[in-house]
Motif scaffolding. Structure first.
Motif, short mmCIF file in Angstrom:
data_model
loop_
_atom_site.label_atom_id
_atom_site.label_comp_id
_atom_site.label_asym_id
_atom_site.label_seq_id
_atom_site.Cartn_x
_atom_site.Cartn_y
_atom_site.Cartn_z
N ALA A 30 0.83 -1.21 0.00
CA ALA A 30 0.00 0.00 0.00
C ALA A 30 0.86 1.26 0.00
O ALA A 30 1.90 1.33 0.67
CB ALA A 30 -0.92 -0.01 1.22
N ARG A 31 0.43 2.27 -0.74
CA ARG A 31 1.11 3.57 -0.76
C ARG A 31 0.90 4.27 0.58
O ARG A 31 -0.13 4.10 1.22
CB ARG A 31 0.56 4.42 -1.90
CG ARG A 31 0.70 3.76 -3.28
CD ARG A 31 2.13 3.69 -3.73
NE ARG A 31 2.26 3.11 -5.06
CZ ARG A 31 3.40 3.03 -5.74
NH1 ARG A 31 4.50 3.50 -5.20
NH2 ARG A 31 3.43 2.48 -6.93
N ARG A 32 1.85 5.13 0.96
CA ARG A 32 1.86 5.67 2.32
C ARG A 32 2.00 7.18 2.36
O ARG A 32 2.45 7.82 1.41
CB ARG A 32 2.99 5.00 3.11
CG ARG A 32 2.73 3.50 3.23
CD ARG A 32 3.92 2.72 3.73
NE ARG A 32 3.63 1.29 3.55
CZ ARG A 32 4.53 0.35 3.43
NH1 ARG A 32 5.81 0.66 3.49
NH2 ARG A 32 4.17 -0.91 3.27
N PHE A 33 1.62 7.74 3.53
CA PHE A 33 1.77 9.16 3.78
C PHE A 33 2.13 9.36 5.24
O PHE A 33 1.99 8.44 6.06
CB PHE A 33 0.48 9.92 3.42
CG PHE A 33 -0.72 9.51 4.24
CD1 PHE A 33 -1.11 10.24 5.36
CD2 PHE A 33 -1.47 8.39 3.89
CE1 PHE A 33 -2.22 9.85 6.11
CE2 PHE A 33 -2.57 8.00 4.63
CZ PHE A 33 -2.95 8.74 5.75
N HIS A 34 2.58 10.57 5.59
CA HIS A 34 3.12 10.78 6.94
C HIS A 34 3.04 12.25 7.32
O HIS A 34 3.35 13.13 6.52
CB HIS A 34 4.58 10.31 6.97
CG HIS A 34 5.32 10.68 8.22
ND1 HIS A 34 5.17 10.00 9.40
CD2 HIS A 34 6.24 11.65 8.47
CE1 HIS A 34 5.96 10.52 10.33
NE2 HIS A 34 6.61 11.54 9.79
N HIS A 35 2.64 12.50 8.58
CA HIS A 35 2.72 13.84 9.17
C HIS A 35 3.21 13.69 10.60
O HIS A 35 2.75 12.83 11.34
CB HIS A 35 1.35 14.54 9.15
CG HIS A 35 1.44 16.01 9.44
ND1 HIS A 35 1.74 16.51 10.69
CD2 HIS A 35 1.26 17.09 8.64
CE1 HIS A 35 1.75 17.84 10.64
NE2 HIS A 35 1.46 18.21 9.41
N GLN A 36 4.18 14.54 11.00
CA GLN A 36 4.76 14.40 12.34
C GLN A 36 4.77 15.72 13.12
O GLN A 36 5.65 15.96 13.94
CB GLN A 36 6.18 13.84 12.23
CG GLN A 36 7.15 14.72 11.47
CD GLN A 36 8.54 14.11 11.40
OE1 GLN A 36 8.70 12.94 11.07
NE2 GLN A 36 9.57 14.91 11.71
N PHE A 37 3.79 16.57 12.89
CA PHE A 37 3.61 17.85 13.58
C PHE A 37 4.58 18.90 13.06
O PHE A 37 4.18 19.94 12.58
CB PHE A 37 3.73 17.67 15.10
CG PHE A 37 3.47 18.94 15.87
CD1 PHE A 37 2.27 19.60 15.75
CD2 PHE A 37 4.43 19.46 16.72
CE1 PHE A 37 2.02 20.77 16.45
CE2 PHE A 37 4.18 20.63 17.43
CZ PHE A 37 2.98 21.28 17.29
N LEU A 38 5.88 18.69 13.19
CA LEU A 38 6.88 19.55 12.61
C LEU A 38 7.92 18.70 11.89
O LEU A 38 8.35 17.69 12.44
CB LEU A 38 7.56 20.41 13.69
CG LEU A 38 6.71 21.52 14.31
CD1 LEU A 38 7.49 22.21 15.42
CD2 LEU A 38 6.28 22.54 13.26
N PRO A 39 8.32 19.07 10.69
CA PRO A 39 7.83 20.21 9.91
C PRO A 39 6.37 20.00 9.49
O PRO A 39 5.91 18.86 9.39
CB PRO A 39 8.75 20.24 8.70
CG PRO A 39 9.22 18.83 8.56
CD PRO A 39 9.32 18.28 9.95
N ASP A 40 5.65 21.09 9.27
CA ASP A 40 4.22 21.02 8.98
C ASP A 40 4.00 20.66 7.51
O ASP A 40 3.58 21.48 6.70
CB ASP A 40 3.57 22.36 9.32
CG ASP A 40 2.04 22.25 9.40
OD1 ASP A 40 1.52 21.17 9.05
OD2 ASP A 40 1.39 23.23 9.80
N LEU A 41 4.32 19.42 7.19
CA LEU A 41 4.22 18.89 5.84
C LEU A 41 3.58 17.52 5.88
O LEU A 41 3.72 16.78 6.86
CB LEU A 41 5.62 18.74 5.21
CG LEU A 41 6.49 19.99 5.09
CD1 LEU A 41 7.92 19.60 4.72
CD2 LEU A 41 5.92 20.95 4.05
N VAL A 42 2.87 17.18 4.81
CA VAL A 42 2.39 15.81 4.64
C VAL A 42 3.31 15.15 3.60
O VAL A 42 3.27 15.50 2.42
CB VAL A 42 0.93 15.77 4.15
CG1 VAL A 42 0.47 14.32 4.02
CG2 VAL A 42 0.02 16.53 5.11
#
Length: 574
Positions: free
Chosen positions: A503-515
């Motif tokens: 499966a393709r994936r995505f990620h957000h970790q608060f900072l940096p404010d990027l997906v």
């Protein structure tokens, strides 16, 4: 007061109403299960998925000799130390989530590295007070006291059936007789050649004849074979005391490090209570601190529990998942550390009431800016570390995530041992509120102290439902948490092991404010809608290396899959 601040105020009111304390006992309390923990039948066959076919086959070799999943795990981990040193190994550490079939119980082994007692935070600073990335990531000062040998010895003694001499035999044989390195290991050696050349033992191990091994050449590691033989004969005393320990300390101190024999003799792998969370009729058993992963996964699932994601279009479904990730990583930065050293408000963070309050702060059609902490530019999340999953014929389950941190760890090899040391000291908050190599921030809760374990993102997890169960985990630095979360969601949605790992994936970790997004994870219309909501999408490569084993209780069949992004991986059922 704007909507976000009203949400925060409502959250505070909910916490006060629920009686949540600002700090509580650090031992997570299991949630009541809503699903059968273990079916009455046993699989009758085994499944192993790891990042290298030699390691997977080593696990099956030990099973054939009468071992169980825990013995097989010792074989897989030690073999990965030999054939995948860019990601894990004898000089690093691991975290293991276990299910023991005979008494229907769960356990967790923390074999995370510790800081040497003489640790001095000033060693990791430049004259201007900024982080010194070289001492934090390269050479002996970057290395914590390894945990893998002690963890494997504990795993074998407490849960296995076979002596270490049997379970370690495949790794010893492969290190002594040699193997053909895969393209990823060869690429790592080439990328780190200049750093490896800084230390004679590192060059001697990884640069035979002064250059990286040739494609297709047989590569041997006799020094590491002898070190594993010492552990096979003497248990963890064969590493933490005696001749090997003396060689490790002499090599580290000669190169400017600060280890002592007492640091090694004092190391202990620890058993801790795993975190358990229920979501949509499934029981997820995952990693407690010093992993931040289990807390974050539980917090995200608790937030998502309040939404019917299946009825939403993809853009809104992803919006709520991303916002849950954002809030969990903020708490990761603020609260979490080594439970032996700091009190953490785990009852609060794992509470459904806390999740209710966080949910109230999420707007239905708008991204929440990550403005709680100053914005810091940071590296892309890395894709190092390794994970493997095992289910044996009796229904024992093992999820182990193992690491030396960054690619080839510290690049420092201790002379005459074959031990490549980790660079886990960078996982401490060496400078509070400044990002580490994976872009993660930290507070005083994760400051370096002698004997303390650094915070980790490793999230080995077991998912148990009435009809299906899974063992799941992944490498990936800070993306470990979100990759495992997404894998769990895919499994609960009914996908197979092959579908989950691909499966393709995505990620957000608060900072940096990027997906961060993998190519193709969102269709063009969804991407455009997310941008209109206020999200910044940043493409990145390097996703992968998840390893999953699933168990269909209805048909009593196992399915094992290794991430297709790693051609040398192998998921196998026998």
């Amino acid at each position: 007061m704007n909507t976000f601040l009203r949400g925060r105020a409502l959250l505070l009111g909910l916490l006060l109403a629920s009686g949540a304390a600002p700090a509580t006992d650090v031992t997570p309390k299991p949630a009541p299960a809503t699903a059968s923990v273990q079916p009455t039948q046993r699989p009758g066959h085994a499944g192993i998925a790891s990042a290298n076919f030699l390691a997977t086959n080593a696990g099956f070799e030990v099973l054939a000799k009468g071992g169980n999943a825990f013995d097989a795990a010792v074989a897989v981990a030690s073999t990965l130390s030999v054939v995948e040193p860019e990601s894990s190994g004898i000089g690093g550490g691991f975290m293991a989530t276990l299910h023991i079939a005979k008494d229907d119980s769960d356990a967790f082994i923390d074999a995370r590295e510790t800081a040497p007692m003489a640790v001095n935070p000033k060693d990791y600073l430049n004259p201007d007070g900024t982080p010194n990335r070289d001492t934090a990531l390269k050479g002996p000062l970057s290395a914590g006291i390894p945990g893998e040998p002690a963890g494997l010895a504990l795993l074998a003694k407490r849960y296995g059936r076979l002596p270490l001499s049997v379970s370690l035999a495949p790794a010893i044989r492969i290190a002594r007789d040699g193997f053909k390195p895969d393209s990823r290991l060869l690429g790592a050696i080439r990328d780190e050649q200049k750093n490896l050349e800084r230390w004679p033992a590192s060059a001697g191990k990884f640069l035979p004849g002064g250059k990286p091994p040739a494609d297709g050449a047989i590569w041997r590691d006799p020094d590491q074979a002898r070190t594993w033989e010492s552990i096979a004969q003497k248990g963890d005393d064969g590493f933490y005391r005696g001749e090997v320990a003396q060689k490790l300390v002499d090599a580290v101190r000669a190169a400017g490090g600060d280890w002592t024999l007492q640091d090694l003799a004092n190391y202990r792998a620890r058993e801790r209570t795993p975190i358990v969370v229920d979501y949509r009729g499934y029981r997820i058993v995952t990693a407690p601190p010093p992993s931040s992963g289990g807390v974050a996964i539980a917090e995200i699932l608790n937030i998502l529990h309040g939404y019917d994601l299946a009825k939403m279009d993809q853009a809104h479904r992803m919006h709520y998942v991303i916002e849950a990730m954002r809030r969990a990583f903020r708490d990761h930065n603020d609260y979490l550390g080594d439970p032996d050293f700091v009190k953490m408000p785990l009852d609060m963070l794992l509470s459904p009431y806390y999740a209710d309050g966080l949910r109230q702060s999420i707007l239905p059609d708008q991204a929440t800016p990550s403005s709680m902490l100053p914005h810091e530019s940071a590296h892309d999340p890395g894709m190092h570390t390794t994970h493997f999953s095992i289910i044996d014929k009796d229904g024992n389950m093992v999820a182990i995530t193992s690491t030396v941190n960054y690619i080839l760890g510290s690049t420092f090899v201790a002379k005459d041992t074959g031990v490549l040391l980790n660079d886990e000291m960078d996982d401490f908050a060496l400078v509070p509120d400044k990002p580490n190599v994976y872009g993660l921030l930290g507070s005083e809760a994760n400051a370096p102290v002698g004997g303390k374990r650094m915070l980790s993102s490793m999230s080995p997890s077991i998912v148990v439902g009435k009809d299906r169960s899974a063992v799941i985990g992944s490498p990936g630095g800070s993306t470990i948490i979100t990759q495992v979360l997404e894998g769990i969601l895919h499994f609960i949605d009914g996908e197979s092991a092959q579908q989950i790992t691909a499966a393709r994936r995505f990620h957000h970790q608060f900072l940096p404010d990027l997906v961060y997004v993998e190519d193709g994870v969102f269709d063009p219309a969804t991407s455009e809608q997310l941008k209109k909501m206020g999200y910044t999408l940043k493409p990145r490569e390097g996703w992968g290396f998840m390893n999953v084993v699933t168990w269909d209780h209805k048909t009593n069949t196992l399915d094992a899959a290794s991430d297709p992004r790693r051609p040398s991986g192998l998921g196998k059922v026998e």
